[in-house]
Write an enzyme that holds these catalytic residues in place. Structure first.
Site, PDB file in Angstrom:
ATOM      1  CD  GLU A 312      -2.578  -0.262  -0.266  1.00 53.96           C
ATOM      2  OE1 GLU A 312      -2.815  -1.116  -1.138  1.00 53.96           O
ATOM      3  OE2 GLU A 312      -3.416   0.090   0.581  1.00 53.96           O
TER       4      GLU A 312
HETATM    5  C1  TNX Z   1      -4.569  -3.815   0.530  1.00 51.82           C
HETATM    6  S1  TNX Z   1      -3.113  -4.889   2.825  1.00 51.82           S
HETATM    7  C2  TNX Z   1      -4.578  -2.956   1.622  1.00 51.82           C
HETATM    8  C3  TNX Z   1      -5.851  -2.569   2.223  1.00 51.82           C
HETATM    9  C4  TNX Z   1      -7.029  -3.095   1.447  1.00 51.82           C
HETATM   10  C5  TNX Z   1      -6.762  -4.522   1.055  1.00 51.82           C
HETATM   11  C6  TNX Z   1      -7.925  -5.184   0.362  1.00 51.82           C
HETATM   12  C7  TNX Z   1      -2.764  -3.480   3.002  1.00 51.82           C
HETATM   13  C8  TNX Z   1      -1.690  -3.225   3.920  1.00 51.82           C
HETATM   14  N1  TNX Z   1      -3.450  -2.576   2.295  1.00 51.82           N
HETATM   15  O1  TNX Z   1      -5.931  -1.178   2.361  1.00 51.82           O
HETATM   16  O2  TNX Z   1      -8.156  -3.016   2.258  1.00 51.82           O
HETATM   17  O3  TNX Z   1      -5.649  -4.559   0.205  1.00 51.82           O
HETATM   18  O4  TNX Z   1      -7.693  -6.546   0.186  1.00 51.82           O
END
Ligand code: TNX
Length: 496
Positions: A312
């Site tokens: 992300e």
């Molecule tokens: C996605 S999974 C994210 C996290 C969040 C999560 C909540 C991932 C690699 N990134 O930053 O906490 O979803 O479910």
């Protein structure tokens, strides 16, 4: 009362052969015998004695001896050379006959898993913290067992809401019970930096001073981390530390704004948005910082992996992301560790030996991950719509989040790691990991409610042979676990 059967184990074993009519009873005179000359076998013997003493009230002396009566934990190099090729380091055999229980394994980890199985074939009251007057009868038979996957993990997020080392140790005990062998610790995120780094005091000053919702946050000293690593290692659980980068770094930027691009200042963040922060890709100070951080984390971590997140990073172009990940991966390698990262690394030239953790739902990003896996990357499967234990249940209370939908107990159980992502070769999948993200987790009570009863199903995906996994057959086995959680004081969801 009929004693619990080998076929009732969770995770399901490779092979169980009951011996009808045969039983053995744990009694006040039972002794635990361990292979002479093995400090590891002796230690596992003491661990077993400590598990069994509270409920039974028996003395259960542990001694190094070739005696096979009572309980014997035997290191035997020939286990694995016989009819179960490739037992590896973690397989074991267990025989329960009228004279006692013998667990054999070629390595200490196998003895430890045998001990976990023995615990489950004793009556559920064995989980009581106080003495129970029960008949400690074990059904006779034999068990041949080994894991399907080498990597069996749970990821815990101590950044969004802080969790203490003592609380995390409790999870390590849960992992041991279900034969998991990796604990992934998400140590840093926008809302908090939770691990002390020598020479960077602001990371654990202002950087650790809050959490989601505005609580006071917290951090672990390096000694705290060492204690958890050692506690986990005693239970054959390898800690995988994650320093998330280049995104999910607002807390680091609050502490050291010079790691940003543009002389900006940053404010502590207590919300739950993702994707808004990033270290500055073109800023050399960033790589000096990461060299210090990764160097110290690598030195504290006996396990092979350092996880560098990589998820992300929404503020970066693909080219900038790739440039950053190339340098970040080199830093991990420089410090003698293997790269682990979220699967976004697939599109940004993973180094040889990198392990990608697939986390999205609905097989999103499958083709990129498949291409990386065909080029040699390994994959740990953590699909959000099956094993993200912070997703709310389908029924009942609305604790947790729902961005990947709700995840019922059945959905967390019923999926197949080797075929889940189209195009990923079966042998590229090295394991399975559940994740408990912390945005909505304010207490151990919240955490356990979301983890149970879904975690043991993830254990089966990771440990049990493919053909042993059947939802209908699993349900009564899972139901048996609940009596144990009741006695052990574990919170769990009473609905699907
Ligand atoms: C996605 S999974 C994210 C996290 C969040 C999560 C909540 C991932 C690699 N990134 O930053 O906490 O979803 O479910």
């Amino acid at each position: 009362m009929t004693p619990p059967a080998f076929e009732g184990l969770v995770p399901a074993p490779l092979r169980a052969a009951p011996a009808p009519g045969v039983t053995w009873t744990l009694g006040p005179d039972t002794r635990i015998h361990t292979s002479p000359g093995s400090a590891e076998a002796a230690r596992i013997g003491r661990y077993l004695a400590e598990l069994l003493r509270p409920a039974t009230g028996f003395a259960l002396p542990v001694e190094e001896s070739d005696d096979r009566s009572g309980i014997a934990l035997v290191l035997d190099a020939t286990v694995g050379a016989g009819d179960v090729p490739g037992d590896g380091d973690e397989g074991y055999r267990m025989e329960v006959a009228a004279g006692g229980v013998v667990v054999r394994a070629s390595h200490a980890a196998g003895l430890f898993y045998g001990v976990q199985s023995l615990r489950q074939v004793l009556p559920a009251q064995i989980e009581s913290a106080t003495r129970v007057d029960a008949a400690w009868v074990v059904a006779g038979g034999s068990l041949t067992d080994k894991p399907r996957y080498a990597y069996r993990g749970l990821s815990l997020d101590i950044a969004r809401h802080f969790f203490t080392p003592e609380e995390v140790k409790r999870f390590v005990d849960d992992l041991a019970r279900y034969k998991f062998n990796h604990l992934h610790l998400h140590l840093t995120d926008d809302q908090g930096w939770r691990i002390a780094i020598d020479g960077r005091p602001k990371l654990t000053g202002v950087g650790a001073s809050t959490q989601v919702g505005g609580g006071k946050g917290g951090f672990w000293t390096q000694d705290d981390y060492r204690v958890v690593v050692a506690y986990a290692a005693d239970r054959f659980v390898t800690v995988v530390p994650e320093i998330d980068m280049p995104g999910h770094t607002n807390a680091a930027l609050v502490a050291y704004p010079e790691l940003g691009c543009d002389g900006k200042t940053y404010k502590p963040y207590t919300g739950t948005q993702v994707g808004f922060s990033s270290l500055c890709v073109e800023n050399e100070q960033v790589y000096a910082f990461l060299d210090e951080v990764v160097g110290q984390i690598a030195a504290l971590t006996p396990g092979p992996y350092v996880h560098i997140g990589g998820d992300e990073a929404h503020t970066l172009t693909p080219a900038r992301y790739k440039a950053f990940m190339a340098r970040a991966q080199k830093i991990v390698e420089k410090h003698g560790k293997q790269v682990m990262a979220w699967h976004q690394l697939a599109g940004a030239a993973p180094v040889d030996g990198a392990v990608l953790e697939y986390w999205n739902s609905s097989a999103q990003d499958a083709s990129e991950v498949a291409a990386a896996a065909k080029a040699g990357a390994k994959v740990v499967m953590a699909p959000a719509d099956h094993v993200y234990l912070d997703m709310a249940y389908a029924g009942g209370e609305k604790r947790g989040v729902t961005w990947a939908g709700t995840v019922s107990v059945k959905q967390s159980y019923q999926w197949e790691p080797s075929t889940h992502l189209k195009g990923v070769p079966e042998d590229a999948v090295v394991g399975v990991e559940a994740a408990l993200w912390g945005e909505t987790i304010r207490s151990m009570d919240d955490a356990e409610y979301l983890v149970y009863p879904r975690l043991p199903g993830v254990a089966e995906a990771a440990w049990s042979p493919r053909d042993a996994r059947d939802w209908d057959a699993y349900q009564p086995r899972l139901a048996n676990q609940k009596a144990r959680w009741d006695l052990a004081g574990v919170n769990y969801a009473r609905h699907d």
